[in-house]
Motif scaffolding. Structure first.
Motif, short mmCIF file in Angstrom:
data_model
loop_
_atom_site.label_atom_id
_atom_site.label_comp_id
_atom_site.label_asym_id
_atom_site.label_seq_id
_atom_site.Cartn_x
_atom_site.Cartn_y
_atom_site.Cartn_z
N PHE A 80 0.82 -1.21 0.00
CA PHE A 80 0.00 0.00 0.00
C PHE A 80 0.86 1.26 0.00
O PHE A 80 0.54 2.24 -0.67
N VAL A 81 1.96 1.22 0.75
CA VAL A 81 2.85 2.40 0.77
C VAL A 81 3.47 2.63 -0.60
O VAL A 81 3.53 3.77 -1.09
N SER A 82 3.92 1.56 -1.25
CA SER A 82 4.53 1.70 -2.58
C SER A 82 3.51 2.18 -3.61
O SER A 82 3.81 3.03 -4.45
N ILE A 83 2.28 1.63 -3.55
CA ILE A 83 1.24 2.05 -4.49
C ILE A 83 0.92 3.52 -4.31
O ILE A 83 0.82 4.28 -5.28
N LEU A 84 0.76 3.94 -3.05
CA LEU A 84 0.42 5.33 -2.78
C LEU A 84 1.55 6.27 -3.19
O LEU A 84 1.32 7.33 -3.79
N ALA A 85 2.79 5.88 -2.88
CA ALA A 85 3.94 6.72 -3.25
C ALA A 85 4.06 6.83 -4.77
O ALA A 85 4.32 7.93 -5.30
N ARG A 86 3.86 5.74 -5.48
CA ARG A 86 3.94 5.77 -6.94
C ARG A 86 2.86 6.66 -7.54
O ARG A 86 3.10 7.43 -8.47
N GLN A 87 1.65 6.55 -6.97
CA GLN A 87 0.55 7.32 -7.53
C GLN A 87 0.72 8.81 -7.26
O GLN A 87 0.35 9.66 -8.08
N LEU A 88 1.28 9.15 -6.11
CA LEU A 88 1.50 10.56 -5.78
C LEU A 88 2.54 11.18 -6.71
O LEU A 88 2.43 12.35 -7.09
N LYS A 276 7.87 8.96 -15.49
CA LYS A 276 7.59 7.70 -14.79
C LYS A 276 8.80 7.09 -14.09
O LYS A 276 8.69 6.01 -13.50
N GLU A 277 9.94 7.76 -14.13
CA GLU A 277 11.16 7.16 -13.59
C GLU A 277 11.04 6.85 -12.11
O GLU A 277 11.38 5.75 -11.65
N VAL A 278 10.56 7.81 -11.31
CA VAL A 278 10.42 7.59 -9.87
C VAL A 278 9.40 6.50 -9.59
O VAL A 278 9.60 5.64 -8.73
N ASP A 279 8.29 6.54 -10.33
CA ASP A 279 7.24 5.53 -10.20
C ASP A 279 7.81 4.13 -10.42
O ASP A 279 7.63 3.22 -9.59
N ILE A 280 8.52 3.95 -11.52
CA ILE A 280 9.06 2.62 -11.85
C ILE A 280 10.16 2.23 -10.86
O ILE A 280 10.28 1.05 -10.48
N PHE A 281 10.96 3.19 -10.42
CA PHE A 281 12.03 2.89 -9.46
C PHE A 281 11.45 2.38 -8.14
O PHE A 281 11.96 1.41 -7.57
N ILE A 282 10.37 3.01 -7.66
CA ILE A 282 9.73 2.56 -6.43
C ILE A 282 9.21 1.14 -6.60
O ILE A 282 9.32 0.29 -5.70
N LEU A 283 8.65 0.87 -7.78
CA LEU A 283 8.15 -0.49 -8.08
C LEU A 283 9.28 -1.50 -7.95
O LEU A 283 9.14 -2.51 -7.24
N PHE A 284 10.39 -1.27 -8.64
CA PHE A 284 11.49 -2.24 -8.63
C PHE A 284 12.15 -2.33 -7.26
O PHE A 284 12.61 -3.41 -6.86
N ALA A 285 12.20 -1.21 -6.53
CA ALA A 285 12.86 -1.21 -5.23
C ALA A 285 12.06 -1.95 -4.16
O ALA A 285 12.63 -2.48 -3.21
N SER A 286 10.74 -2.02 -4.32
CA SER A 286 9.89 -2.59 -3.28
C SER A 286 9.43 -4.02 -3.56
O SER A 286 9.12 -4.76 -2.62
N ARG A 287 9.38 -4.42 -4.84
CA ARG A 287 8.73 -5.69 -5.16
C ARG A 287 9.45 -6.91 -4.61
O ARG A 287 8.82 -7.90 -4.24
N ALA A 288 10.76 -6.89 -4.55
CA ALA A 288 11.49 -8.06 -4.05
C ALA A 288 11.14 -8.32 -2.59
O ALA A 288 10.87 -9.47 -2.20
N LEU A 289 11.09 -7.25 -1.78
CA LEU A 289 10.77 -7.41 -0.36
C LEU A 289 9.31 -7.80 -0.17
O LEU A 289 8.98 -8.64 0.68
N ILE A 290 8.41 -7.21 -0.98
CA ILE A 290 6.99 -7.56 -0.89
C ILE A 290 6.78 -9.03 -1.26
O ILE A 290 6.04 -9.76 -0.60
N LEU A 291 7.44 -9.47 -2.31
CA LEU A 291 7.30 -10.86 -2.76
C LEU A 291 7.78 -11.85 -1.69
O LEU A 291 7.10 -12.85 -1.41
N CYS A 292 8.92 -11.57 -1.11
CA CYS A 292 9.48 -12.53 -0.15
C CYS A 292 8.62 -12.59 1.11
O CYS A 292 8.40 -13.67 1.67
N THR A 293 8.10 -11.44 1.60
CA THR A 293 7.25 -11.45 2.79
C THR A 293 5.91 -12.14 2.50
O THR A 293 5.37 -12.84 3.36
#
Length: 403
Positions: A80-88, A276-293
């Motif tokens: 939720f934090v990553s989605i909200l940050a990307r959308q902002l 979209k650079e910041v948006d995509i960067f947040i996606l790549f930076a967060s997905r590994a941790l989200i997936l593993c948890t």
């Protein structure tokens, strides 16, 4: 001479724009009616989202001594934090995004023959299929999330969180259930609309590369008029071939238009990267941790239960989202590389030195790879997707070893 068809590329974004407006994330125009009311609507959903995230953060802090409890809430919180940050970040650059959408139908990007139209139309149909798959995965996750608390043996809620009241009481439980599911659906649609807007823009780069490659491969099927290329009839094509000097001049004009088209594609890719650079960067930076948890939580529940199905679909959503981004990145690199090959297929052997000099300059320019860098650290591509999976697996192994 044949008259060109036109293709409305803005229709690719029509579906996403409607969802943006429904969610309250479409920045209103200055002359929009009830603009203040729309801002209040946006603030309302943002407040609910922040309350949801805050309740989970407080819960994790209170449960900090239990790794299992922290991880049970962490994967939803991070998502939720990553989605909200990307959308902002997207909302902040919404005016630039609107300008890009308007420029999708710029003259150089328009179709110039029936084959161009078929390329754009086929890609549009593939886009609708992608949209439906992503929406199905997202809503399936929401459905299992809504069913899970109702079928549990004991009274549970969707996401473990702290509340300043006893949520186990019937009325409080009902309101908490409605609140959490409403915020979940809202975040799902926010993520969906943000991803689809990016996918559409990346898809448009691929369409333009395909159109440019076809034009270069069939350069003598077009003629130059009013600054644009138009499809030529077979009879007029034979007339051009009779006078080789006239043919060379016509092909040189056609090639200059292709050079301009290629530069516009590069500019468009850079505009997408900037917005979209910041948006995509947040996606790549967060997905590994989200997936593993999420996978860790999946390993802790009974397989075949409603909760396991929810976590399974959630993991599929994360994997699909990451894969599609990387696939589009590799697709752009591949199609960009085909432009150089297509340039060599022009009728340069039948043209004069002026045409060959222009072609040489164009091929030198086309040697530079077309790609989408992310955060100045890496280029979006399928090998990066493999790296994300490897990182997620490493984190998952670490969590199991700690447990």
């Amino acid at each position: 001479m044949k008259k060109n068809k036109t293709f409305d590329y803005t229709q690719l974004m029509a579906h996403t724009i409607k969802i943006y407006k429904f969610l309250g994330f479409w920045r209103p125009d200055p002359d929009m009616k009830h603009k203040n009311l729309y801002h209040c609507y946006t603030a309302f959903w943002l407040s609910l989202s922040l309350i949801f995230i805050s309740s989970q953060v407080i819960y994790m802090y209170n449960s900090r001594k239990s790794l299992k409890e922290v991880l049970a809430a962490l994967y939803i919180t991070l998502t939720f934090v990553s989605i909200l940050a990307r959308q902002l970040t997207t909302y902040q650059s919404m005016n630039e995004l609107k300008e890009i959408i308007k420029d999708l139908n710029r003259p150089l990007f328009q179709v110039k023959c029936q084959k161009h139209y078929e390329i754009a139309d086929k890609t549009t149909r593939n886009q609708r299929l992608l949209y439906n798959i992503c929406l199905f995965l997202g809503l399936s996750t929401d459905i299992f999330a809504a069913i899970f608390p109702l079928l549990a043996n004991e009274k549970v809620i969707l996401a473990k969180a702290w509340f300043p009241y006893d949520w186990t009481k019937p009325f409080n439980y009902f309101m908490t259930y409605i609140f959490q599911n409403a915020v979940l659906i809202w975040h799902t649609l926010v993520c969906y609309s943000g991803d689809m807007s990016t996918f559409t823009l990346l898809l448009h780069i691929g369409i333009q590369c395909d159109i440019l490659c076809y034009t270069l491969n069939h350069l003598d099927d077009f003629y130059f008029k009013d600054g644009m290329l138009h499809e030529i009839t077979p009879r007029d094509k034979l007339e051009f071939r009779k006078d080789m000097e006239k043919f060379s001049q016509a092909m040189a004009k056609n090639l200059v238009v292709c050079v301009r088209h290629h530069r516009e594609i590069i500019k468009f890719a850079k505009d997408i990267q900037r917005i979209k650079e910041v948006d995509i960067f947040i996606l790549f930076a967060s997905r590994a941790l989200i997936l593993c948890t999420c996978l860790f939580q999946l390993s802790m529940v009974q397989f075949g239960s409603v909760e396991s199905m929810m976590l399974l679909f959630f993991s599929m959503c994360m994997l699909t989202e990451q894969f599609v981004f990387c696939w589009f990145g590799s697709d752009i690199i591949y199609k960009g590389s085909l432009i150089l090959q297509a340039a060599y297929n022009t009728p340069w052997t039948d043209c004069n030195n002026r045409f060959r000099k222009i072609l040489l300059q164009f091929m030198t320019q086309a040697c530079c790879p077309l790609n989408i860098p992310v955060g100045g650290l890496f280029v979006m591509s399928l090998p990066i997707f493999i790296s994300v999976l490897q990182t997620a697996y490493s984190f998952l192994t670490l969590l199991h070893s700690i447990q």
